[in-house]
Scaffold this motif. Structure first.
Motif, mmCIF file in Angstrom:
data_model
loop_
_atom_site.group_PDB
_atom_site.id
_atom_site.type_symbol
_atom_site.label_atom_id
_atom_site.label_comp_id
_atom_site.label_asym_id
_atom_site.label_seq_id
_atom_site.Cartn_x
_atom_site.Cartn_y
_atom_site.Cartn_z
ATOM 1 N N UNK A 57 62.291 30.823 -9.797
ATOM 2 C CA UNK A 57 61.325 31.277 -8.857
ATOM 3 C C UNK A 57 60.023 30.775 -8.986
ATOM 4 N N UNK A 58 59.233 30.362 -7.922
ATOM 5 C CA UNK A 58 57.754 30.008 -7.866
ATOM 6 C C UNK A 58 56.838 31.218 -8.193
ATOM 7 N N UNK B 32 61.306 30.982 -0.367
ATOM 8 C CA UNK B 32 62.121 31.973 -1.306
ATOM 9 C C UNK B 32 63.253 31.295 -1.751
ATOM 10 N N UNK B 33 63.659 31.927 -2.922
ATOM 11 C CA UNK B 33 64.846 31.638 -3.677
ATOM 12 C C UNK B 33 65.558 32.863 -4.145
ATOM 13 N N UNK C 295 51.004 32.887 -0.523
ATOM 14 C CA UNK C 295 51.266 31.429 -1.178
ATOM 15 C C UNK C 295 52.941 31.232 -1.432
ATOM 16 N N UNK C 296 53.579 31.821 -1.169
ATOM 17 C CA UNK C 296 55.047 31.709 -1.554
ATOM 18 C C UNK C 296 55.585 30.435 -0.764
ATOM 19 N N UNK D 28 57.749 39.720 -5.546
ATOM 20 C CA UNK D 28 58.715 40.674 -6.238
ATOM 21 C C UNK D 28 58.386 41.607 -7.154
ATOM 22 N N UNK D 29 57.521 41.230 -8.172
ATOM 23 C CA UNK D 29 57.027 42.066 -9.117
ATOM 24 C C UNK D 29 56.180 42.909 -8.440
ATOM 25 N N UNK D 30 55.195 42.517 -7.567
ATOM 26 C CA UNK D 30 54.075 43.376 -6.958
ATOM 27 C C UNK D 30 54.757 44.435 -6.139
#
Length: 303
Positions: free
Chosen positions: A34-35, A202-203, A195-196, A42-44
């Protein structure tokens, strides 16, 4: 024996560096799936849920207009800019190299603390910090081959992180560190969502990647709490050198996870950095003893 605020702050800084370096390792590992915008998002999300629950349990929540305080806003700006620029560099550079460039941060922080906050910095601590910076130069080996565009992004991250840490010192003490951590997690997560799309969208992540992201969120909570408390506990000039411990973790994890074996120059520079940090810690203990003896009217031992 009771520890001085600077020593407590230094120990907390060392713990935070270990946590953040493991997070960097996880980030680099999942970047193939993933970028960085998706990683931040996701982490956030995991981190926000954890921090919000903890903040609620500790009664650390405050009104959202707290974000409008100038030091808080500057800290958030520094955190977003530092996170994005560092993660881009991290994806394209070896873990130890990126960490090595980031070790210029203590010198930038000390300069800011001395010039802006007028914190007293003795020549011995200055010497220790300068020696550590020389160690960084040995590792980075600046030159045409040493500084790619991603190395420059890592240096940009240093500037943003210095802004973040200097601003942290000016946040009113009545605002809990846990609430500052929550604000940081929310804003960085939001920035990841912004910025996604420009970075590719999204992946669908694998189960393993989600598990690693959840672990990274827990470590981020630990790291944020430790570093904020460290910067609010001791003098920046005393606490900042212990960021150098991150380089040891980066070298070890870079070798174990990615197979990046450090060369002689890397080991030499890291040794100088570690020794300078230990000497700064030793000088702070001597200074603390001297101040304690002065306040009691007794001559300081060993001086």
């Amino acid at each position: 024996m009771a520890l001085s605020p600077n020593i407590r702050g230094s120990l907390l800084m060392a713990v935070s560096m270990a946590a953040f370096t493991v997070v960097d390792t996880i980030t680099k590992a999942v970047s193939s799936e993933m970028n960085i915008g998706q990683v931040m998002l996701v982490r956030g999300l995991f981190a926000v849920l954890l921090v919000a629950a903890f903040a609620y349990q500790q009664a650390a929540l405050r009104p959202l207009h707290t974000l409008m305080l100038r030091p808080v806003a500057l800290r958030v700006l520094g955190e977003i800019g530092g996170t994005i620029s560092f993660m881009v560099a991290l994806v394209h550079l070896p873990l130890a190299n990126t960490s090595a460039i980031l070790q210029a941060l203590p010198l930038a922080i000390t300069l800011g603390a001395a010039v802006i906050f007028r914190e007293p910095v003795g020549w011995r601590r200055w010497s220790a910090i300068v020696a550590g910076f020389i160690g960084v130069l040995i590792i980075v080996r600046p030159g045409l081959a040493g500084f790619s565009q991603y190395s420059l992004l890592a240096l940009v991250s240093v500037a943003f992180c210095a802004l973040r840490d200097l601003a942290t010192r000016r946040i009113p003490a009545k605002i809990p560190s846990l609430f500052i951590t929550l604000l940081t997690a929310v804003t960085v997560t939001t920035a990841g969502g912004v910025i996604l799309v420009p970075l590719g969208g999204w992946t669908p992540p694998s189960t393993g990647a989600l598990g690693l992201m959840a672990l990274a969120a827990v470590l981020l909570l630990i790291g944020y709490q430790c570093i904020i408390t460290a910067l609010r506990t001791g003098d920046i000039s005393a606490v900042a050198p212990f960021r150098y411990s991150a380089l040891l973790w980066a070298m070890l994890l870079g070798y174990l996870v990615f197979g990046d074996a450090p060369d002689v120059m890397m080991v030499t520079g890291a040794s100088i950095i570690v020794l300078s940090g230990l000497y700064a810690f030793y000088r702070e203990r001597i200074r603390h003893r001297a101040l304690a003896a002065e306040s009691s009217g007794l001559p300081p031992d060993g001086l």
